[in-house]
Design a protein around this motif. Sequence first.
Motif, PDB file in Angstrom:
ATOM      1  N   GLY A  34       0.777  -1.224   0.000  1.00 12.30           N
ATOM      2  CA  GLY A  34       0.000   0.000   0.000  1.00 12.30           C
ATOM      3  C   GLY A  34       0.811   1.277   0.000  1.00 12.30           C
ATOM      4  N   LEU A  35       2.150   1.187  -0.002  1.00 12.89           N
ATOM      5  CA  LEU A  35       2.992   2.371   0.011  1.00 12.89           C
ATOM      6  C   LEU A  35       3.680   2.543  -1.332  1.00 12.89           C
ATOM      7  CD1 LEU A  35       4.729   2.181   3.516  1.00 12.89           C
ATOM      8  CD2 LEU A  35       2.689   3.471   2.887  1.00 12.89           C
ATOM      9  N   SER A  36       3.862   3.792  -1.728  1.00 14.09           N
ATOM     10  CA  SER A  36       4.630   4.061  -2.938  1.00 14.09           C
ATOM     11  C   SER A  36       6.114   3.884  -2.646  1.00 14.09           C
ATOM     12  CB  SER A  36       4.358   5.488  -3.422  1.00 14.09           C
ATOM     13  OG  SER A  36       4.854   6.426  -2.483  1.00 14.09           O
ATOM     14  N   GLU A  37       6.927   3.931  -3.692  1.00 14.32           N
ATOM     15  CA  GLU A  37       8.367   3.786  -3.499  1.00 14.32           C
ATOM     16  C   GLU A  37       8.921   4.921  -2.640  1.00 14.32           C
ATOM     17  OE1 GLU A  37      12.504   3.416  -6.119  1.00 14.32           O
ATOM     18  OE2 GLU A  37      10.577   3.618  -7.117  1.00 14.32           O
ATOM     19  N   ALA A  38       8.456   6.146  -2.894  1.00 11.02           N
ATOM     20  CA  ALA A  38       8.927   7.286  -2.102  1.00 11.02           C
ATOM     21  C   ALA A  38       8.531   7.129  -0.640  1.00 11.02           C
ATOM     22  CB  ALA A  38       8.356   8.583  -2.666  1.00 11.02           C
ATOM     23  N   VAL A 152      20.002  10.059   3.127  1.00  8.36           N
ATOM     24  CA  VAL A 152      19.289  11.226   3.645  1.00  8.36           C
ATOM     25  C   VAL A 152      19.931  12.527   3.179  1.00  8.36           C
ATOM     26  CG1 VAL A 152      18.681  12.454   5.763  1.00  8.36           C
ATOM     27  CG2 VAL A 152      18.371   9.989   5.632  1.00  8.36           C
ATOM     28  N   LEU A 153      21.257  12.547   3.063  1.00 14.95           N
ATOM     29  CA  LEU A 153      21.955  13.760   2.637  1.00 14.95           C
ATOM     30  C   LEU A 153      22.259  13.766   1.141  1.00 14.95           C
ATOM     31  CD1 LEU A 153      24.410  14.252   5.642  1.00 14.95           C
ATOM     32  CD2 LEU A 153      22.288  15.487   5.163  1.00 14.95           C
ATOM     33  N   ALA A 154      21.610  12.894   0.385  1.00 15.95           N
ATOM     34  CA  ALA A 154      21.779  12.885  -1.066  1.00 15.95           C
ATOM     35  C   ALA A 154      20.950  14.015  -1.683  1.00 15.95           C
ATOM     36  CB  ALA A 154      21.348  11.542  -1.642  1.00 15.95           C
ATOM     37  N   PRO A 155      21.375  14.556  -2.835  1.00 13.79           N
ATOM     38  CA  PRO A 155      20.634  15.675  -3.444  1.00 13.79           C
ATOM     39  C   PRO A 155      19.193  15.337  -3.799  1.00 13.79           C
ATOM     40  CG  PRO A 155      22.832  15.482  -4.406  1.00 13.79           C
ATOM     41  CD  PRO A 155      22.636  14.268  -3.549  1.00 13.79           C
ATOM     42  N   ASP A 156      18.911  14.081  -4.189  1.00  9.64           N
ATOM     43  CA  ASP A 156      17.561  13.737  -4.627  1.00  9.64           C
ATOM     44  C   ASP A 156      16.631  13.378  -3.479  1.00  9.64           C
ATOM     45  OD1 ASP A 156      18.952  11.487  -4.018  1.00  9.64           O
ATOM     46  OD2 ASP A 156      18.329  10.324  -5.770  1.00  9.64           O
ATOM     47  N   TYR A 157      17.144  13.362  -2.230  1.00 13.17           N
ATOM     48  CA  TYR A 157      16.272  13.007  -1.111  1.00 13.17           C
ATOM     49  C   TYR A 157      15.267  14.118  -0.820  1.00 13.17           C
ATOM     50  CZ  TYR A 157      14.879  10.783   3.258  1.00 13.17           C
ATOM     51  OH  TYR A 157      14.159  10.163   4.253  1.00 13.17           O
ATOM     52  N   ALA A 158      15.591  15.346  -1.188  1.00 15.13           N
ATOM     53  CA  ALA A 158      14.653  16.450  -0.987  1.00 15.13           C
ATOM     54  C   ALA A 158      13.362  16.217  -1.764  1.00 15.13           C
ATOM     55  CB  ALA A 158      15.296  17.773  -1.406  1.00 15.13           C
ATOM     56  N   ILE A 161      11.189  13.873   0.257  1.00 11.91           N
ATOM     57  CA  ILE A 161      10.520  14.570   1.355  1.00 11.91           C
ATOM     58  C   ILE A 161       9.345  15.385   0.829  1.00 11.91           C
ATOM     59  CG2 ILE A 161      10.809  16.352   3.118  1.00 11.91           C
ATOM     60  CD1 ILE A 161      13.673  15.436   3.463  1.00 11.91           C
ATOM     61  N   ALA A 162       9.547  16.062  -0.307  1.00 16.59           N
ATOM     62  CA  ALA A 162       8.476  16.872  -0.877  1.00 16.59           C
ATOM     63  C   ALA A 162       7.291  16.014  -1.313  1.00 16.59           C
ATOM     64  CB  ALA A 162       9.010  17.677  -2.064  1.00 16.59           C
ATOM     65  N   ALA A 163       7.564  14.776  -1.731  1.00 15.51           N
ATOM     66  CA  ALA A 163       6.493  13.884  -2.192  1.00 15.51           C
ATOM     67  C   ALA A 163       5.781  13.172  -1.048  1.00 15.51           C
ATOM     68  CB  ALA A 163       7.060  12.852  -3.167  1.00 15.51           C
ATOM     69  N   THR A 164       6.344  13.240   0.158  1.00 10.52           N
ATOM     70  CA  THR A 164       5.753  12.505   1.291  1.00 10.52           C
ATOM     71  C   THR A 164       5.600  13.410   2.512  1.00 10.52           C
ATOM     72  OG1 THR A 164       7.971  11.745   1.932  1.00 10.52           O
ATOM     73  CG2 THR A 164       6.664  10.278   0.530  1.00 10.52           C
ATOM     74  N   PRO A 165       4.893  14.537   2.395  1.00  6.03           N
ATOM     75  CA  PRO A 165       4.759  15.423   3.562  1.00  6.03           C
ATOM     76  C   PRO A 165       3.922  14.814   4.683  1.00  6.03           C
ATOM     77  CG  PRO A 165       3.320  16.141   1.791  1.00  6.03           C
ATOM     78  CD  PRO A 165       4.171  15.039   1.218  1.00  6.03           C
ATOM     79  N   HIS A 166       3.147  13.786   4.372  1.00  8.49           N
ATOM     80  CA  HIS A 166       2.280  13.160   5.367  1.00  8.49           C
ATOM     81  C   HIS A 166       3.016  12.142   6.238  1.00  8.49           C
ATOM     82  CE1 HIS A 166       2.371  10.773   1.697  1.00  8.49           C
ATOM     83  NE2 HIS A 166       2.157   9.709   2.437  1.00  8.49           N
TER      84      HIS A 166
END
Length: 199
Positions: A34-38, A152-158, A161-166
């Motif tokens: 039930g969870l997306s990859e992000a 977590v400190l990779a450039p694409d991790y932001a 985070i933006a895709a999973t604010p919940h």
Amino acid sequence: MPARDPRLPPPLPPAPEANPYAAPSAVVADVQPGLSEAESVRQAHIRHERQIKSIGALYFLGAAVFAISTVVLGGTIGTAPFSAAFGTGMVAAYAVLAVISGTIGYGFRKLRPWVRIPGGIMSALGLLAFPLGTLVNTWALWAMFSAKGQVVLAPDYAAIIAATPHVRYRYSLGDKIATTILALIVLGIAAMFFMASRD
């Protein structure tokens, strides 16, 4: 029995009987239905996010201590036992440290990839502050450069985070106790440092 037509392909071997005790032949992975990859990536790393952000809080506290020390020492320039030149140099050094600590703290709190370089340098130097500084900075280096820290400190991790604010981190009782103890220790050190700077 009638002869088999030689033009036909050879018969398939009989299927083996199912063994209920045999090990699974498929790859078994921890999948959260039930969870997306992000969402799955965020759930797996959100605790590490909090640890890295906690390092940022410590740097903010250090920046506050250096800033207060800058103000206190600034009012004693030219008075005994320090000369005006020495006092000015100390004030400038504390002011620079306050800015550096605040900048690094911001990088940790916002999970910026660039923070690994100045944060790694400061943490490596902090290892010399035995014993508490050694323990805290060993933990900070592990948090930055471990496998999860690299994610977590990779450039694409932001983008994750933006895709999973919940997705939110739930603090356990152990987290709250450890945070309280660490805060008390750091505040005690800051108080001793502040009192020493006034003497």
